[in-house]
Design an enzyme around this catalytic site. Structure first.
Site, PDB file in Angstrom:
ATOM      1  CG  ASN A  11      17.838 172.652   2.263  1.00 29.63           C
ATOM      2  OD1 ASN A  11      18.012 172.307   3.430  1.00 29.63           O
ATOM      3  ND2 ASN A  11      17.777 173.923   1.898  1.00 29.63           N
ATOM      4  CE  LYS A  13      14.098 175.290   2.164  1.00 26.63           C
ATOM      5  NZ  LYS A  13      13.770 176.568   1.599  1.00 26.63           N
ATOM      6  CG  HIS A  98      19.968 177.771   1.425  1.00 27.76           C
ATOM      7  ND1 HIS A  98      18.947 178.650   1.732  1.00 27.76           N
ATOM      8  CD2 HIS A  98      19.416 176.793   0.664  1.00 27.76           C
ATOM      9  CE1 HIS A  98      17.818 178.194   1.182  1.00 27.76           C
ATOM     10  NE2 HIS A  98      18.074 177.071   0.535  1.00 27.76           N
ATOM     11  CD  GLU A 100      15.612 179.118   3.305  1.00 24.11           C
ATOM     12  OE1 GLU A 100      16.015 178.186   4.028  1.00 24.11           O
ATOM     13  OE2 GLU A 100      14.737 178.969   2.427  1.00 24.11           O
ATOM     14  CD  GLU A 168      18.756 176.571  -3.727  1.00 23.36           C
ATOM     15  OE1 GLU A 168      18.055 175.569  -3.825  1.00 23.36           O
ATOM     16  OE2 GLU A 168      18.988 177.126  -2.631  1.00 23.36           O
ATOM     17  N   GLY A 174      10.715 178.368  -2.192  1.00 24.77           N
ATOM     18  CA  GLY A 174       9.573 178.265  -1.283  1.00 24.77           C
ATOM     19  C   GLY A 174       8.376 179.099  -1.699  1.00 24.77           C
ATOM     20  CB  SER A 214       9.179 176.477  -6.526  1.00 27.79           C
ATOM     21  OG  SER A 214       9.019 177.383  -5.448  1.00 27.79           O
TER      22      SER A 214
HETATM   23  C1  PEP Z   1      15.881 175.342  -1.075  1.00 23.22           C
HETATM   24  O1  PEP Z   1      15.635 175.710   0.055  1.00 23.22           O
HETATM   25  O2  PEP Z   1      17.043 175.056  -1.380  1.00 23.22           O
HETATM   26  C2  PEP Z   1      14.771 175.245  -2.015  1.00 23.22           C
HETATM   27  C3  PEP Z   1      15.055 175.162  -3.285  1.00 23.22           C
HETATM   28  O3  PEP Z   1      13.498 175.268  -1.500  1.00 23.22           O
HETATM   29  P1  PEP Z   1      12.121 174.968  -2.282  1.00 23.22           P
HETATM   30  O4  PEP Z   1      12.355 173.751  -3.139  1.00 23.22           O
HETATM   31  O5  PEP Z   1      11.125 174.717  -1.206  1.00 23.22           O
HETATM   32  O6  PEP Z   1      11.814 176.168  -3.119  1.00 23.22           O
END
Ligand code: PEP
Length: 252
Positions: A11, A13, A98, A100, A168, A174, A214
């Site tokens: 992803n 973003k 998601h 976000e 998630e 992040g 992460s």
């Molecule tokens: C995500 O945005 O779906 C995600 C898991 O981000 P990150 O791997 O950067 O934590």
């Protein structure tokens, strides 16, 4: 014995312009021969980069995913992108829910359910994201939150075609602080049991549940050692072709 294959999706973003995305694909294609054939691989660029990435991965087994889709099929929705438009670009999957978007766009289960309906109509698969905040985890609310987020499937009698789930935890996205493999496996098992209650054990057993938060080339192997994890939804670490390839290898 589980019969599910594994899948990793990057992803991106709001990163990688079309030109940068094309350069990523050039580099990532070099990695493809080293990737285990049993592990599915997908890329979710920002909308403007979808076409270039689609051209770059043509003829490979890499899946093209979108990061979002509009809940209506068409109409006067300035700035929005419909399922049919994505389909026309060769997109097969789209992220839905998601954290976000839940947070910054206040998207709740009702609108997310509509997005999944539009995807199904267009013949695309949702990657439905769920996960609790740190506050919710600390209050012992994790399972309740997951249950509420899965109400986006209320009234849906069988899993939408191609459905993938992504667990998630918001506190892990992040932050550099991934869930421990045990925590992730526990949440995945809870999600699968909620899906079983909804659609039956056999259907639930066949659904892929990815872990996101992460994931890096350094921690991927220990996370994917958990049988409950069917792969990963990878943000930051998917922006580096070699690193993302290493994560895909760790999913084998
Ligand atoms: C995500 O945005 O779906 C995600 C898991 O981000 P990150 O791997 O950067 O934590």
């Amino acid at each position: 014995m589980k019969n599910r294959s594994r899948l990793v999706i990057g992803n991106w973003k709001m990163h990688l312009s079309p030109g940068e995305a094309a350069a990523f694909v050039d580099a990532f294609r070099q990695e493809l021969p080293s990737l285990p054939p049993a592990v599915g691989v997908g890329l979710a660029p920002a909308f403007p980069a979808l076409e270039r990435v689609g051209q770059g991965i043509a003829g490979t087994r890499i899946l093209l995913a979108a990061q979002d889709v509009h809940p209506e099929a068409k109409g006067a929705f300035t700035g929005e992108v419909s399922a049919a438009m994505l389909k026309d670009l060769g997109v097969t999957h789209a992220l839905v829910g998601h954290s976000e978007r839940r947070r910054f766009r206040a998207e709740g289960e009702a609108v997310l359910a509509k997005k999944m309906s539009r995807l199904a109509e267009a013949g695309m698969a949702p990657v439905y994201c769920v996960g609790e905040t740190l506050e919710e985890r600390e209050a012992g609310q994790t399972e309740k939150v997951l249950e509420r987020q899965l109400t986006a499937f209320d009234g849906v009698s069988a899993p939408p075609p191609g459905l993938v789930l992504a667990y998630e935890p918001v506190w892990a996205i992040g932050t550099g602080r991934a869930a421990t493999p045990g925590m992730a496996a526990e949440a995945h098992a809870a999600i699968r049991s909620l899906l079983s209650a909804r659609w039956g054990t056999a259907a639930a057993r066949g659904l892929q549940i990815l872990y996101g938060g992460s994931v890096t080339a350094a921690n991927a192997a220990s996370l994917f050692a958990e049988e409950e994890l069917d792969g990963g939804l990878v943000g930051g670490a998917s922006l580096d072709p070699a690193g993302f390839a290493a994560i895909a290898r760790a999913a084998a």
